[in-house]
Design a protein around this motif. Structure first.
Motif, PDB file in Angstrom:
ATOM      1  N   GLU A 215       0.804  -1.223   0.000  1.00  0.00           N
ATOM      2  CA  GLU A 215       0.000   0.000   0.000  1.00  0.00           C
ATOM      3  C   GLU A 215       0.839   1.276   0.000  1.00  0.00           C
ATOM      4  OE1 GLU A 215      -0.055  -1.286   4.456  1.00  0.00           O
ATOM      5  OE2 GLU A 215       0.252  -2.195   2.464  1.00  0.00           O
ATOM      6  N   PHE A 216       2.156   1.113   0.145  1.00  0.00           N
ATOM      7  CA  PHE A 216       3.018   2.301   0.177  1.00  0.00           C
ATOM      8  C   PHE A 216       3.591   2.629  -1.202  1.00  0.00           C
ATOM      9  CE2 PHE A 216       3.308   0.016   4.241  1.00  0.00           C
ATOM     10  CZ  PHE A 216       2.705   0.968   5.066  1.00  0.00           C
ATOM     11  N   THR A 217       3.278   1.808  -2.184  1.00  0.00           N
ATOM     12  CA  THR A 217       3.715   2.060  -3.554  1.00  0.00           C
ATOM     13  C   THR A 217       3.215   3.430  -4.007  1.00  0.00           C
ATOM     14  OG1 THR A 217       3.778  -0.281  -4.105  1.00  0.00           O
ATOM     15  CG2 THR A 217       3.550   1.261  -5.934  1.00  0.00           C
ATOM     16  N   GLY A 218       4.110   4.207  -4.614  1.00  0.00           N
ATOM     17  CA  GLY A 218       3.757   5.545  -5.091  1.00  0.00           C
ATOM     18  C   GLY A 218       4.097   6.645  -4.107  1.00  0.00           C
ATOM     19  N   GLN A 219       4.362   6.287  -2.852  1.00  0.00           N
ATOM     20  CA  GLN A 219       4.722   7.299  -1.864  1.00  0.00           C
ATOM     21  C   GLN A 219       6.201   7.672  -2.000  1.00  0.00           C
ATOM     22  OE1 GLN A 219       3.664   6.255   2.162  1.00  0.00           O
ATOM     23  NE2 GLN A 219       1.518   5.842   1.660  1.00  0.00           N
ATOM     24  N   LYS A 220       6.517   8.923  -1.665  1.00  0.00           N
ATOM     25  CA  LYS A 220       7.908   9.352  -1.640  1.00  0.00           C
ATOM     26  C   LYS A 220       8.584   8.792  -0.393  1.00  0.00           C
ATOM     27  CE  LYS A 220       7.356  13.592  -4.342  1.00  0.00           C
ATOM     28  NZ  LYS A 220       7.506  15.061  -4.360  1.00  0.00           N
ATOM     29  N   SER A 221       9.893   8.653  -0.448  1.00  0.00           N
ATOM     30  CA  SER A 221      10.643   7.998   0.620  1.00  0.00           C
ATOM     31  C   SER A 221      10.378   8.610   1.993  1.00  0.00           C
ATOM     32  CB  SER A 221      12.145   8.051   0.331  1.00  0.00           C
ATOM     33  OG  SER A 221      12.471   7.205  -0.738  1.00  0.00           O
TER      34      SER A 221
END
Length: 829
Positions: A392-398
């Motif tokens: 679910e963290f795909t697409g988030q910035k680091s």
């Protein structure tokens, strides 16, 4: 020395003033609340037997500042003592069959005489030696109080062990993996040791707002050594075992790319995972080989990255994936938990390891601009980016993903925010004789007990022999270790380890303020008056250990109620090395210059002057025989001038008149400019080399204007002013020479306490200047003009100058460039 003798008899002069200062206790100082204090301290020496040029430079730098501050009216504390415990004394005992105490005290006597020959302005009544029970008894009291405050503890740790010598070796005693004494291989061994909880002060030690007078290089070195990291702790369960591996990471955003785990070879889990399996023998051999290699590793060297599969698997709590567990030689048990998660796509070390052992590489961070292909990656991508293949963290910035991934782990109970430090607790146990006995007692019934304070000091027994094995006699000396338990009164055993010698040097600066105080470790009135040290001077090689430990000790003594300061040293100067033929002076290189020989040939003042003039203090000093000879010639030149002009120098009724001759104005101005320059260069800058250069210039001007060839000799009062200024300005640097000439000049007040010369700002101003006039970059004329002339006037005069007109009459002037007080360039075509 008689006044009619123009010979510079440095030996007689220096002996005379050294004896007078010693007999008069000229530099003895006391706490005086009515006066502003200045505490000047150089790092105290180990009494090795002889001072070297590094000592000369270090202590001369400090002495100049101390003498300068006295002349400015400060109440100056400038003490000296001896960092007297340590390995060289034991080594000498073995080599020469002499007791370490005898060797140490004889060396202190010899070096004290050598330091006195340099004319150093120490208050010798404050001399301390750390091997004296009167000193280390208070250190033992600190140890007990810190133990009671839970700031000292005992634990088992891996040490360097020499089987032949039957002793533990410090890291610096392991040379190419072998014992420095017997040249036999060193092996790791687990032993109990005592530790100071320096990690409890890690955050405060990172605070540097009170270190504004420290070199940024040293602050950075300490900051890196402490090594603060912000991240998360994550728990990985071990497949098939009731075990959990906790790792720390600063990059929780890469957790979905973890493809293996690395643990330290000595991690207890290695044995659990391999015992009774087909991998046991191979892994055990790897662990043994790797541990020995680590122990033998030289400081600064990097081992080739190696590892071995343990046969076990960790379970990634975020993905449920089973990932292999490797024992790896680059993971250190003493750092963090001794285990790390490995994300080869985003960590270069893991990338190289994965390539070497054919482990999966999974890309989970992509750069924002150009996407990467894991199959063509030549190195790890370690920068922040955007998450891919990360649930679910795909697409988030680091940055955002780090917080969110950690929060998910916190909610599930297998992760938490964590701050870690590279800094480890300070192990202070040494299995050596020549050190401070640790004041602890071991009772089979009551456990570890501190020695009662009224039994301190626990003194080192002197009736011992250190045999060729180097083993501490304390471990087998029943009369030393047999004692009674202070809790139950039963038979007990005294601790036979001694303290790391860095403990003694971590608080000596405070004891200097009250060396003869007997009621407690420190006299509050004295330490509150003198501390912090206003200027500390020593080598940059002590940036980590000694300086960090001193800061730590200051804070723990503050928390024990002994000190009221947070930092020990307000300002720090790290002087450079003395080098010869391009390398640091050392006996092994055969390039050592003995200060004693130089002092005998040229005198201490010449040696002092050269060490100050050859380079700025923070830079390395390149040895030069010609430079020493040049310093000597300069002093003879000054001496010769003074002795040949005594009629003027000694005159009592000379006054500076209002209307001076041109040469008088020039010398008067040069004198006051020099006073201003030297004052500025010494005060806080420590630019002694340029200060000396300025004095040399003044002396040259004085000699030139008073020479038979001079068209106009300055007024006698101006000559006297310049000559006396030279003597005064030189006094912190060449004290015997200056004191002698000051006395010959007819002064009864000692120069050492006479006020530092002041300068008249108006007298430093140049009334007229010479401007170079160029036409198209070539010099065509010079103008003598008022120093206050405006730029417009300069342009007008330059353009109208007869010699300039010869080159501009038939040209058009495009531009006139004025460089203030230097030149004018006329551009014409």
């Amino acid at each position: 020395m008689s006044q009619d003798n123009n010979h510079y008899d440095f030996a007689a002069i220096e002996a005379k003033w050294q004896d007078k200062w010693l007999q008069d206790k000229t530099f003895k100082v006391a706490t005086d609340q009515s006066r502003k204090k200045y505490y000047l301290l150089e790092m105290f020496p180990y009494p090795s037997g002889r001072i070297h040029m590094g000592h000369v430079r270090n202590y001369t730098i400090g002495d100049v500042v101390a003498r300068y501050k006295r002349k400015q009216g400060f109440n100056v504390l400038h003490p000296m003592g001896w960092d007297a415990f340590g390995l060289p004394a034991e080594n000498a005992a073995i080599k020469n069959g002499i007791h370490p105490a005898k060797w140490t005290y004889e060396n202190m006597d010899y070096m004290r005489e050598q330091l006195s020959q340099l004319g150093l302005s120490y208050d010798w009544d404050r001399e301390i030696a750390t091997c004296n029970p009167k000193y280390y008894r208070w250190e033992q009291q600190f140890f007990i109080e810190l133990y009671q405050k839970d700031l000292i503890y005992q634990k088992t740790t891996v040490v360097n062990w020499c089987e032949t010598c039957q002793t533990v070796l410090a890291r610096e005693q392991v040379i190419d993996g072998c014992c420095w004494r017997c040249d036999q291989g060193v092996e790791p061994r687990e032993m109990n040791g005592w530790f100071f909880k320096i990690t409890d002060y890690a955050e405060e030690l990172l605070t540097d707002e009170n270190l504004t007078g420290w070199p940024e290089k040293v602050i950075t070195m300490q900051r890196n050594w402490i090594g603060k990291s912000l991240g998360a702790e994550i728990d990985f369960k071990v497949d098939g075992f009731d075990e959990t591996i906790t790792i720390f990471t600063t990059r929780p955003d890469t957790i979905y790319g973890a493809t293996f785990m690395s643990i330290a070879p000595e991690h207890p889990l290695v044995q659990k995972l391999t015992t009774g399996t087909e991998r046991e023998a191979e892994v055990s051999d790897f662990v043994k080989r790797t541990t020995i290699a680590k122990q033998r590793q030289k400081a600064g060297d990097e081992l080739e990255k190696e590892g071995i599969f343990t046969g076990g698997y960790g379970i990634n709590p975020y993905t449920g994936d089973k990932i292999p567990i490797y024992a790896a030689n680059f993971v250190l048990m003493e750092y963090g938990t001794g285990a790390v998660m490995a994300v080869p796509a985003h960590d270069q070390r893991d990338f190289e390891f994965a390539k070497k052992y054919n482990i999966d590489i999974k890309l989970v961070i992509q750069p924002a601009q150009k996407p990467l292909d894991v199959t063509s990656m030549a190195e790890a991508y370690t920068d922040p980016g955007v998450l891919v293949d990360s649930a679910e963290f795909t697409g988030q910035k680091s940055g955002k993903a780090k917080k969110n991934i950690t929060y998910k782990g916190e909610q599930a109970g297998f992760a938490r925010k964590k701050t870690t430090y590279r800094l480890r607790d300070w192990g202070v146990s040494r299995q050596r004789y020549w050190g401070t006995p640790i004041p602890m007692i071991h009772c089979d019934k009551c456990g570890v007990q501190p020695a009662p304070l009224d039994t301190l000091p626990i003194t080192l027994p002197m009736d011992v022999t250190i045999d060729k094995s180097g083993q501490s006699p304390l471990h087998t000396l029943e009369s030393f270790y047999t004692t009674t338990c202070p809790a139950c009164g039963g038979q007990a055993k005294r601790e036979t380890d001694t303290l790391d010698t860095f403990v003694e040097s971590s608080w000596y600066f405070a004891r200097y303020t009250c060396p003869n105080h007997t009621d407690s470790p420190l006299d509050k009135d004295a330490v509150n008056y003198w501390l912090p040290v206003d200027q500390y001077i020593g080598g940059v090689e002590h940036a980590i250990l000694h300086l960090l430990y001193s800061r730590f000790f200051t804070k723990i003594l503050r928390d024990l109620g002994y000190l009221s300061v947070d930092e020990p040293f307000k300002n720090l100067l790290t002087q450079g090395m003395v080098i010869k033929d391009g390398t640091k002076m050392s006996k092994s290189k055969g390039n050592v210059v003995d200060p004693a020989i130089l002092i005998k040939k040229y005198g201490a003042d010449t040696v002092r002057l050269f060490s100050l003039f050859a380079a700025p203090p923070e830079r390395d000093l390149e040895w030069s025989d010609k430079g020493v000879d040049g310093a000597y010639r300069f002093l003879k030149k000054v001496h010769r001038f003074i002795m040949s002009h005594l009629d003027i120098i000694q005159a009592k009724d000379l006054k500076i008149a209002g209307n001076l001759s041109d040469s008088g104005k020039e010398l008067h101005r040069k004198t006051h400019q020099t006073i201003a320059k030297v004052t500025s260069d010494i005060d806080g800058k420590f630019h002694f080399n340029t200060a000396i250069a300025a004095i040399m210039e003044l002396n040259n001007t004085l000699a030139s204007l008073t020479s038979p060839e001079s068209k106009q000799v300055p007024e006698p009062a101006i000559i006297q002013e310049a000559a006396l200024a030279i003597i005064q300005l030189l006094s912190p640097m060449v004290p015997h020479f200056s004191e002698e000439l000051w006395q010959i000049a007819g002064n009864t007040e000692p120069l050492v306490f006479s006020p530092w010369p002041t300068y008249d700002e108006a007298a430093t101003v140049v009334e007229e200047i010479t401007l170079v006039i160029q036409v198209n970059g070539k010099v065509r004329s010079r103008l003598q003009v008022s120093a206050k002339i405006s730029e417009d006037e300069i342009k007008k005069m330059a353009g109208e100058d007869e010699r300039v007109l010869k080159f501009t009459a038939d040209k058009q002037i495009r531009k006139i460039i004025v460089i203030q007080n230097k030149l004018v360039n006329i551009v014409a075509n």
